[in-house]
Design a protein around this motif. Structure first.
Motif, PDB file in Angstrom:
ATOM      1  N   UNK A 241      -0.655  -6.585   1.184  1.00 21.16           N
ATOM      2  CA  UNK A 241      -1.032  -5.182   0.995  1.00 21.16           C
ATOM      3  C   UNK A 241      -1.662  -5.069  -0.385  1.00 21.16           C
ATOM      4  N   UNK A 242      -2.253  -3.932  -0.668  1.00 20.71           N
ATOM      5  CA  UNK A 242      -2.873  -3.746  -1.969  1.00 20.71           C
ATOM      6  C   UNK A 242      -2.520  -2.378  -2.531  1.00 20.71           C
ATOM      7  N   UNK A 243      -2.846  -2.200  -3.783  1.00 22.63           N
ATOM      8  CA  UNK A 243      -2.724  -0.904  -4.455  1.00 22.63           C
ATOM      9  C   UNK A 243      -3.961  -0.745  -5.315  1.00 22.63           C
ATOM     10  N   UNK A 244      -4.681   0.338  -5.115  1.00 24.43           N
ATOM     11  CA  UNK A 244      -5.905   0.577  -5.879  1.00 24.43           C
ATOM     12  C   UNK A 244      -5.699   1.813  -6.737  1.00 24.43           C
ATOM     13  N   UNK A 245      -5.767   1.614  -8.025  1.00 24.14           N
ATOM     14  CA  UNK A 245      -5.552   2.721  -8.948  1.00 24.14           C
ATOM     15  C   UNK A 245      -5.081   2.216 -10.297  1.00 24.14           C
TER      16      UNK A 245
ATOM     17  N   UNK B  20       3.234   4.308  -9.339  1.00 23.20           N
ATOM     18  CA  UNK B  20       4.662   4.336  -9.059  1.00 23.20           C
ATOM     19  C   UNK B  20       5.160   2.889  -9.080  1.00 23.20           C
ATOM     20  N   UNK B  21       6.146   2.575  -9.924  1.00 21.04           N
ATOM     21  CA  UNK B  21       6.599   1.197 -10.049  1.00 21.04           C
ATOM     22  C   UNK B  21       7.305   0.698  -8.791  1.00 21.04           C
ATOM     23  N   UNK B  22       7.775   1.614  -7.965  1.00 13.98           N
ATOM     24  CA  UNK B  22       8.316   1.196  -6.676  1.00 13.98           C
ATOM     25  C   UNK B  22       7.211   0.563  -5.834  1.00 13.98           C
ATOM     26  N   UNK B  23       6.016   1.122  -5.918  1.00 18.86           N
ATOM     27  CA  UNK B  23       4.878   0.566  -5.201  1.00 18.86           C
ATOM     28  C   UNK B  23       4.497  -0.802  -5.770  1.00 18.86           C
ATOM     29  N   UNK B  24       4.575  -0.927  -7.091  1.00 15.76           N
ATOM     30  CA  UNK B  24       4.282  -2.205  -7.739  1.00 15.76           C
ATOM     31  C   UNK B  24       5.206  -3.294  -7.185  1.00 15.76           C
ATOM     32  N   UNK B  25       6.488  -2.976  -7.092  1.00 14.04           N
ATOM     33  CA  UNK B  25       7.459  -3.936  -6.575  1.00 14.04           C
ATOM     34  C   UNK B  25       7.189  -4.256  -5.102  1.00 14.04           C
ATOM     35  N   UNK B  26       6.778  -3.243  -4.330  1.00 12.14           N
ATOM     36  CA  UNK B  26       6.494  -3.462  -2.908  1.00 12.14           C
ATOM     37  C   UNK B  26       5.351  -4.452  -2.719  1.00 12.14           C
ATOM     38  N   UNK B  27       4.318  -4.343  -3.536  1.00  6.45           N
ATOM     39  CA  UNK B  27       3.201  -5.285  -3.449  1.00  6.45           C
ATOM     40  C   UNK B  27       3.691  -6.709  -3.698  1.00  6.45           C
ATOM     41  N   UNK B  28       4.537  -6.886  -4.703  1.00  2.00           N
ATOM     42  CA  UNK B  28       5.097  -8.217  -4.980  1.00  2.00           C
ATOM     43  C   UNK B  28       5.981  -8.682  -3.835  1.00  2.00           C
ATOM     44  N   UNK B  29       6.766  -7.775  -3.267  1.00  2.00           N
ATOM     45  CA  UNK B  29       7.666  -8.138  -2.168  1.00  2.00           C
ATOM     46  C   UNK B  29       6.898  -8.670  -0.965  1.00  2.00           C
TER      47      UNK B  29
ATOM     48  N   UNK C 270      -4.049   5.099   2.961  1.00  2.00           N
ATOM     49  CA  UNK C 270      -3.308   5.079   1.705  1.00  2.00           C
ATOM     50  C   UNK C 270      -2.073   5.963   1.782  1.00  2.00           C
ATOM     51  N   UNK C 271      -0.961   5.414   1.328  1.00  2.00           N
ATOM     52  CA  UNK C 271       0.291   6.153   1.308  1.00  2.00           C
ATOM     53  C   UNK C 271       0.389   6.968   0.026  1.00  2.00           C
ATOM     54  N   UNK C 272       1.400   7.813  -0.037  1.00  2.23           N
ATOM     55  CA  UNK C 272       1.568   8.668  -1.211  1.00  2.23           C
ATOM     56  C   UNK C 272       1.725   7.861  -2.496  1.00  2.23           C
ATOM     57  N   UNK C 273       2.321   6.651  -2.387  1.00  3.33           N
ATOM     58  CA  UNK C 273       2.523   5.830  -3.578  1.00  3.33           C
ATOM     59  C   UNK C 273       1.320   4.940  -3.895  1.00  3.33           C
ATOM     60  N   UNK C 274       0.223   5.125  -3.164  1.00  4.54           N
ATOM     61  CA  UNK C 274      -1.004   4.394  -3.466  1.00  4.54           C
ATOM     62  C   UNK C 274      -1.178   3.080  -2.740  1.00  4.54           C
ATOM     63  N   UNK C 275      -0.194   2.656  -1.961  1.00  8.18           N
ATOM     64  CA  UNK C 275      -0.314   1.410  -1.214  1.00  8.18           C
ATOM     65  C   UNK C 275      -1.365   1.567  -0.120  1.00  8.18           C
ATOM     66  N   UNK C 276      -2.080   0.483   0.151  1.00 10.08           N
ATOM     67  CA  UNK C 276      -3.171   0.552   1.128  1.00 10.08           C
ATOM     68  C   UNK C 276      -3.329  -0.778   1.841  1.00 10.08           C
ATOM     69  N   UNK C 277      -4.070  -0.725   2.946  1.00 16.22           N
ATOM     70  CA  UNK C 277      -4.377  -1.937   3.694  1.00 16.22           C
ATOM     71  C   UNK C 277      -5.249  -2.871   2.849  1.00 16.22           C
ATOM     72  N   UNK C 278      -5.084  -4.189   2.995  1.00 18.44           N
ATOM     73  CA  UNK C 278      -6.016  -5.109   2.344  1.00 18.44           C
ATOM     74  C   UNK C 278      -7.394  -4.988   2.972  1.00 18.44           C
TER      75      UNK C 278
END
Length: 256
Positions: free
Chosen positions: A83-87, A93-102, A186-194
């Protein structure tokens, strides 16, 4: 018939890799989150599908046992799920940061652990799908770049540990693959499809990327930048990291 396990198998690049391998008479085992995309795929003599949350190590182990019970050997594991996060990091949101790593890093680690002995037994291959962001900086993608840097560090180190078993480790690093452009969801925390960003440069098709990656696998390449942009980025970042960073900042535009 050789068997390949592909994580993120319901996505664009995962599907393209499965199709490319099946053309060479492989059986593909696709792992992805449960949902319509996965459930709509056929199961037949060339393909098996399994629903699995790769961030759950226990679930990965259970699915791996099912796969191993069904197939005599696992010749290739493709670590493609992501997954990715663009922003900007300042807005993240650091929860989103951790989700990308997970997903991007620990999902691959869980899968590698589950299939490690099977790949050793077949003298097979670990194929990690990284990114230009795995070997260089990429603006507005701090979490994504961190996850892909970690992925490359892990598999580059694993290569040395597993080569005595005849295991090949390939890291493939595409640039912008057009798998979900304009469909980020894109979700509320900024996560998005690759592959969903609209600020990329010189997009390539998933089919073209899969063909390049397969040929690198056949040649037993260890590191393969995939596509023109990735190749240029690889060499420029090695020759002049500062010049690469300035060029990257100038060319990666604000997402629309």
């Amino acid at each position: 018939m050789k068997t390949a396990v592909i994580t993120g198998g319901a996505g664009g690049l995962g599907q393209a890799l499965a199709t490319r391998l099946q053309r060479e008479s492989w059986h593909t085992v696709l792992l992805d989150l449960p949902g319509p995309a996965l459930e709509g795929l056929p199961q037949n003599e060339r393909q098996s599908i399994y629903a699995c949350d790769l961030t759950d190590g226990g679930a990965v182990e259970q699915v791996a046992q099912q796969v191993l019970a069904r197939h005599n050997s696992i010749d290739l594991v493709v670590y493609n799920a992501g997954i990715t996060h663009i922003g900007l990091f300042a807005d993240m949101d650091l929860t989103a940061h951790r989700k990308v790593l997970d997903v991007n890093y620990f999902g691959a680690v869980h899968t590698a652990r589950a299939f490690l002995k099977a790949v050793r037994a077949s003298s097979g291959c670990h194929l990690a799908i990284s990114s230009v962001a795995g070997f260089s900086p990429l603006i507005k993608r701090t979490a994504y770049a961190a996850s892909k840097h970690a992925l490359e560090g892990f598999f580059g180190s694993l290569r040395s540990e597993e080569k005595s078993y005849g295991v090949h480790t390939l890291i493939a690093a595409p640039s912008f693959v057009a798998t979900n452009v304009g469909r980020s969801e894109t979700q509320e925390n900024g996560l998005a499809r690759p592959g969903s960003s609209t600020d990329g440069v010189d997009y390539m098709s998933a089919e073209r990327a899969a063909d390049i990656i397969y040929k690198a696998y056949v040649r037993k390449t260890e590191m393969k930048p995939v596509g023109r942009v990735a190749s240029l980025a690889w060499w420029l970042n090695r020759l002049s990291p500062k010049a690469y960073q300035l060029l990257m900042e100038r060319n990666i535009k604000e997402p629309s």
